[in-house]
Write a protein that holds these residues in place. Structure first.
Motif, PDB file in Angstrom:
ATOM      1  N   ALA A 194      -0.580  -9.446 -20.097  1.00 25.18           N
ATOM      2  CA  ALA A 194      -0.413  -9.478 -18.645  1.00 25.18           C
ATOM      3  C   ALA A 194       0.966  -8.980 -18.231  1.00 25.18           C
ATOM      4  CB  ALA A 194      -0.650 -10.888 -18.119  1.00 25.18           C
ATOM      5  N   LEU A 195       1.987  -9.322 -19.044  1.00 25.62           N
ATOM      6  CA  LEU A 195       3.342  -8.876 -18.745  1.00 25.62           C
ATOM      7  C   LEU A 195       3.452  -7.359 -18.874  1.00 25.62           C
ATOM      8  CD1 LEU A 195       6.148  -9.967 -18.016  1.00 25.62           C
ATOM      9  CD2 LEU A 195       6.669 -10.002 -20.463  1.00 25.62           C
ATOM     10  N   SER A 196       2.790  -6.820 -19.903  1.00 22.76           N
ATOM     11  CA  SER A 196       2.803  -5.368 -20.078  1.00 22.76           C
ATOM     12  C   SER A 196       2.134  -4.671 -18.900  1.00 22.76           C
ATOM     13  CB  SER A 196       2.095  -4.997 -21.388  1.00 22.76           C
ATOM     14  OG  SER A 196       2.021  -3.594 -21.552  1.00 22.76           O
ATOM     15  N   LEU A 197       0.994  -5.197 -18.458  1.00 26.79           N
ATOM     16  CA  LEU A 197       0.296  -4.608 -17.319  1.00 26.79           C
ATOM     17  C   LEU A 197       1.123  -4.724 -16.040  1.00 26.79           C
ATOM     18  CD1 LEU A 197      -3.390  -5.755 -17.957  1.00 26.79           C
ATOM     19  CD2 LEU A 197      -2.448  -3.450 -18.211  1.00 26.79           C
ATOM     20  N   ALA A 198       1.841  -5.831 -15.894  1.00 32.14           N
ATOM     21  CA  ALA A 198       2.700  -5.987 -14.724  1.00 32.14           C
ATOM     22  C   ALA A 198       3.786  -4.925 -14.702  1.00 32.14           C
ATOM     23  CB  ALA A 198       3.324  -7.388 -14.708  1.00 32.14           C
ATOM     24  N   GLY A 199       4.342  -4.610 -15.870  1.00 27.36           N
ATOM     25  CA  GLY A 199       5.344  -3.550 -15.950  1.00 27.36           C
ATOM     26  C   GLY A 199       4.762  -2.190 -15.588  1.00 27.36           C
ATOM     27  N   GLU A 200       3.533  -1.931 -16.057  1.00 29.99           N
ATOM     28  CA  GLU A 200       2.890  -0.663 -15.741  1.00 29.99           C
ATOM     29  C   GLU A 200       2.586  -0.567 -14.248  1.00 29.99           C
ATOM     30  OE1 GLU A 200      -0.510  -0.203 -18.234  1.00 29.99           O
ATOM     31  OE2 GLU A 200       0.633  -0.449 -20.096  1.00 29.99           O
ATOM     32  N   ALA A 201       2.121  -1.663 -13.654  1.00 34.57           N
ATOM     33  CA  ALA A 201       1.852  -1.665 -12.221  1.00 34.57           C
ATOM     34  C   ALA A 201       3.145  -1.473 -11.427  1.00 34.57           C
ATOM     35  CB  ALA A 201       1.177  -2.976 -11.812  1.00 34.57           C
ATOM     36  N   ALA A 202       4.228  -2.071 -11.919  1.00 36.64           N
ATOM     37  CA  ALA A 202       5.510  -1.917 -11.239  1.00 36.64           C
ATOM     38  C   ALA A 202       5.965  -0.470 -11.274  1.00 36.64           C
ATOM     39  CB  ALA A 202       6.555  -2.824 -11.886  1.00 36.64           C
ATOM     40  N   GLU A 203       5.721   0.225 -12.392  1.00 36.51           N
ATOM     41  CA  GLU A 203       6.095   1.641 -12.467  1.00 36.51           C
ATOM     42  C   GLU A 203       5.279   2.467 -11.479  1.00 36.51           C
ATOM     43  OE1 GLU A 203       6.292   5.440 -15.566  1.00 36.51           O
ATOM     44  OE2 GLU A 203       5.590   3.494 -16.290  1.00 36.51           O
ATOM     45  N   LEU A 204       3.989   2.210 -11.388  1.00 42.83           N
ATOM     46  CA  LEU A 204       3.131   2.976 -10.488  1.00 42.83           C
ATOM     47  C   LEU A 204       3.474   2.750  -9.024  1.00 42.83           C
ATOM     48  CD1 LEU A 204      -0.338   2.450 -12.219  1.00 42.83           C
ATOM     49  CD2 LEU A 204       0.952   4.587 -12.104  1.00 42.83           C
ATOM     50  N   THR A 205       4.028   1.581  -8.707  1.00 45.93           N
ATOM     51  CA  THR A 205       4.321   1.247  -7.308  1.00 45.93           C
ATOM     52  C   THR A 205       5.814   1.232  -7.001  1.00 45.93           C
ATOM     53  OG1 THR A 205       4.256  -1.133  -7.832  1.00 45.93           O
ATOM     54  CG2 THR A 205       2.206  -0.118  -7.085  1.00 45.93           C
ATOM     55  N   ASP A 206       6.643   1.672  -7.926  1.00 48.14           N
ATOM     56  CA  ASP A 206       8.090   1.660  -7.738  1.00 48.14           C
ATOM     57  C   ASP A 206       8.470   2.563  -6.558  1.00 48.14           C
ATOM     58  OD1 ASP A 206      10.822   1.704  -7.896  1.00 48.14           O
ATOM     59  OD2 ASP A 206      10.935   2.662  -9.865  1.00 48.14           O
ATOM     60  N   PRO A 207       9.066   2.027  -5.491  1.00 47.99           N
ATOM     61  CA  PRO A 207       9.391   2.859  -4.329  1.00 47.99           C
ATOM     62  C   PRO A 207      10.429   3.932  -4.620  1.00 47.99           C
ATOM     63  CG  PRO A 207      10.356   0.679  -4.102  1.00 47.99           C
ATOM     64  CD  PRO A 207       9.450   0.617  -5.299  1.00 47.99           C
ATOM     65  N   ALA A 208      11.147   3.813  -5.736  1.00 56.16           N
ATOM     66  CA  ALA A 208      12.117   4.833  -6.108  1.00 56.16           C
ATOM     67  C   ALA A 208      11.526   5.847  -7.091  1.00 56.16           C
ATOM     68  CB  ALA A 208      13.359   4.188  -6.735  1.00 56.16           C
ATOM     69  N   GLY A 209      10.242   5.714  -7.407  1.00 54.90           N
ATOM     70  CA  GLY A 209       9.607   6.616  -8.357  1.00 54.90           C
ATOM     71  C   GLY A 209       8.209   6.973  -7.915  1.00 54.90           C
ATOM     72  N   LEU A 210       7.229   6.665  -8.756  1.00 52.29           N
ATOM     73  CA  LEU A 210       5.852   7.038  -8.467  1.00 52.29           C
ATOM     74  C   LEU A 210       5.317   6.388  -7.200  1.00 52.29           C
ATOM     75  CD1 LEU A 210       4.361   6.858 -12.083  1.00 52.29           C
ATOM     76  CD2 LEU A 210       4.901   8.915 -10.774  1.00 52.29           C
ATOM     77  N   GLY A 211       5.823   5.226  -6.848  1.00 52.17           N
ATOM     78  CA  GLY A 211       5.357   4.554  -5.642  1.00 52.17           C
ATOM     79  C   GLY A 211       5.699   5.287  -4.364  1.00 52.17           C
ATOM     80  N   ASP A 212       6.616   6.263  -4.438  1.00 52.38           N
ATOM     81  CA  ASP A 212       7.002   7.035  -3.261  1.00 52.38           C
ATOM     82  C   ASP A 212       6.113   8.255  -3.058  1.00 52.38           C
ATOM     83  OD1 ASP A 212       8.770   7.347  -1.024  1.00 52.38           O
ATOM     84  OD2 ASP A 212       9.695   9.032  -2.063  1.00 52.38           O
ATOM     85  N   PHE A 213       5.163   8.508  -3.972  1.00 50.37           N
ATOM     86  CA  PHE A 213       4.194   9.567  -3.751  1.00 50.37           C
ATOM     87  C   PHE A 213       3.429   9.284  -2.462  1.00 50.37           C
ATOM     88  CE2 PHE A 213       3.210  12.159  -7.730  1.00 50.37           C
ATOM     89  CZ  PHE A 213       4.512  12.095  -8.172  1.00 50.37           C
ATOM     90  N   ARG A 214       2.840  10.338  -1.894  1.00 48.47           N
ATOM     91  CA  ARG A 214       2.032  10.191  -0.693  1.00 48.47           C
ATOM     92  C   ARG A 214       0.557  10.371  -1.003  1.00 48.47           C
ATOM     93  NH1 ARG A 214       6.747   8.155   0.488  1.00 48.47           N
ATOM     94  NH2 ARG A 214       7.245   8.193   2.697  1.00 48.47           N
ATOM     95  N   TRP A 215      -0.257   9.522  -0.388  1.00 48.77           N
ATOM     96  CA  TRP A 215      -1.714   9.629  -0.455  1.00 48.77           C
ATOM     97  C   TRP A 215      -2.209  10.132   0.894  1.00 48.77           C
ATOM     98  CZ3 TRP A 215      -5.327   6.110  -3.597  1.00 48.77           C
ATOM     99  CH2 TRP A 215      -4.805   5.874  -4.872  1.00 48.77           C
ATOM    100  N   LEU A 216      -2.716  11.346   0.925  1.00 47.11           N
ATOM    101  CA  LEU A 216      -3.347  11.899   2.115  1.00 47.11           C
ATOM    102  C   LEU A 216      -4.839  11.612   2.020  1.00 47.11           C
ATOM    103  CD1 LEU A 216      -3.468  13.636   4.668  1.00 47.11           C
ATOM    104  CD2 LEU A 216      -3.565  15.659   3.193  1.00 47.11           C
TER     105      LEU A 216
END
Length: 493
Positions: A436-458
């Motif tokens: 669960a901790l590993s998945l939380a880290g992966e989710a944090a990377e995908l949603t990081d506002p300074a990284g992948l989380g700043d992508f735009r979904w049109l």
């Protein structure tokens, strides 16, 4: 190639909502692994590119690298960047035909974690429900790479407990896999071992032939575009590039490109002290100053726009732009493949209020951002004028207004939070806690506002699908779309 994995420590005691530490670690890991899509230092600082010196090269490129040898049969003369990119990425021996595939050089969200595919699976089930569980449900992946996203979605739908973050099966959802028609569009040969259920195509299906979900993850940034630069006299000119990456200015931009730039890419204006605004006020700047600017007249290629009073605002010499009209056309054509459903483009982007003054063209090779060289040795990419694509998609979808979200908000609406599991679980279920901790880290990377989380979904709905039913977010980003025909912006869905 991808770098080493990050080390994750135990979560903090409490209710399991600590996300900041995981997001910070995720951002560092993203940089270490060569994640495609984060802004280069030159672009973030508004650094100026050069077409003639031996310094930084085009913005976002880092330093000049030694010239690569030309592939056999490659032309040695200069062309526009659009033609050069087409040849370098998709021509014989081009980057996207290399045996290692794109994942050998950079990571997208698809490569970062299987949670991304699970989120897409969740979105697919919601679209299916919004469509009333049609007899055939399409899942079209444009720019499919080696089919990793479709493979992950099929796994999420067929593996117990993997159907996206807590998504409940609704009426008709149990036979979704039987009704699903997964299709990959990619200009490369079908990879060995891909699930036989996946149809593999090198072009889009026929218009109006599909009902379901279309997703284009980091596709539009690889649709080739021309680059324009303002010369010392303030005239926008085509940038011509040789296979070794050296550039020179060519003719003034043709009328069609000049019209697109007038609509979508306001040039920084020369003043006594230089450009008259912050070079990157941010994607979310509001209001859009370009929509309220004093009216100007365009007298054609090679001329500056003329204000109503006859004066001519002078563009800042050295300013660069990527002419996004081919991406608008590509997105509109993609949207038109849907009879009904939802089209989603995910990319790193900018809007009319915050165009980067020196463009964003760059390259990726072996996990690193490099100088863009159109010889087939590296990926060539630039950020997407996603508001222009949105306008084209709205016209293709018959005036249904698209919605723009950050990836962070979109994935959270699909159940990914990046929250750490409760520390108490470490003593009762150590193995489960670590997973669960590993998945939380992966989710944090995908949603990081300074990284992948700043992508735009049109997100472009077609037919009966309502955005609120599939991505229930109350505050989408502002997406002003200036009309071309005097009829006003498209109506809201």
């Amino acid at each position: 190639m991808e770098g080493s994995g990050m080390t994750r420590g135990p979560g903090t005691a409490g209710d399991g909502t600590d996300e900041a530490g995981a997001a910070s670690e995720a951002s560092e890991a993203s940089e270490a692994k060569g994640t495609k899509g984060t802004k280069g230092a030159n672009e973030a600082e508004g650094a100026k590119g050069s077409h003639g010196d031996a310094g930084t090269g085009p913005a976002g490129a880092g330093g000049r690298a030694p010239s690569s040898p030309h592939p056999p049969g490659a032309p040695s003369g200069r062309t526009g960047w659009r033609a050069a990119t087409e040849r370098a990425l998709y021509g014989p021996g081009g980057f996207y035909h290399r045996p290692e595939g794109p994942a050998g050089h950079f990571r997208t969200s698809v490569h970062a974690s299987p949670l991304y595919a699970r989120a897409v699976a969740t979105l697919l089930t919601r679209v299916d429900a919004a469509l009333g569980h049609p007899a055939e449900l399409a899942l079209l992946d444009i720019g499919a790479g080696r089919g990793e996203l479709l493979t992950g979605v099929l796994d999420a739908l067929t593996t117990p407990g993997q159907r996206g973050a807590g998504e409940r099966s609704g009426a008709g959802a149990g036979d979704l896999v039987a009704r699903l028609r997964p299709c990959a569009v990619e200009r490369a040969q079908r990879p060995a071992g891909l699930d036989p259920r996946v149809e593999w195509r090198d072009d889009l299906p026929a218009p109006g032939s599909l009902t379901g979900l279309l997703i284009a993850n980091e596709w539009l940034d690889n649709v080739p575009v021309d680059v324009v630069e303002v010369d010392p006299d303030g005239v926008p000119r085509q940038v011509r590039v040789a296979p070794d990456g050296t550039e020179k200015l060519g003719d003034p931009v043709p009328p069609a490109d000049a019209a697109w730039l007038a609509d979508w890419w306001p040039w920084p204006r020369a003043t006594e002290t230089g450009p008259d605004s912050d070079p990157d006020p941010g994607l979310d700047s509001d209001p859009d100053p370009g929509l309220d600017a004093e009216p100007v007249r365009d007298d054609g290629p090679g001329t500056e726009p003329v204000r109503d009073d006859g004066s001519r605002p002078r563009a800042e010499p050295g300013s660069r732009a990527e002419v996004g009209a081919p991406r608008d056309t590509a997105w509109a054509r993609a949207v038109r493949t849907l009879r009904a459903g939802l089209a989603v483009a995910v990319d790193y982007a900018h809007t009319r209020a915050s165009r980067p003054p020196y463009g964003t063209l760059t390259g990726f090779r072996d996990g690193r951002e490099v100088r863009p060289v159109p010889d087939g040795s590296c990926d060539l990419t630039s950020h997407v004028a996603l508001d222009a694509c949105a306008a084209a998609g709205a016209r293709a979808a018959r005036a249904v207004t698209p919605v723009l979200h950050t990836q962070r908000d979109a994935l959270r609406a699909l159940g990914l939070t990046g929250r750490r599991p409760p520390l108490a679980r470490a003593s009762t279920d150590p193995a489960g806690y670590l997973r669960a901790l590993s998945l939380a880290g992966e989710a944090a990377e995908l949603t990081d506002p300074a990284g992948l989380g700043d992508f735009r979904w049109l997100c472009q709905p077609v037919g009966p699908v309502a955005i609120a039913d599939v991505l229930p977010l109350s505050l989408p980003l502002p997406l002003p779309i200036p009309p071309r025909d005097g009829s006003g912006p498209p109506r809201a869905s």
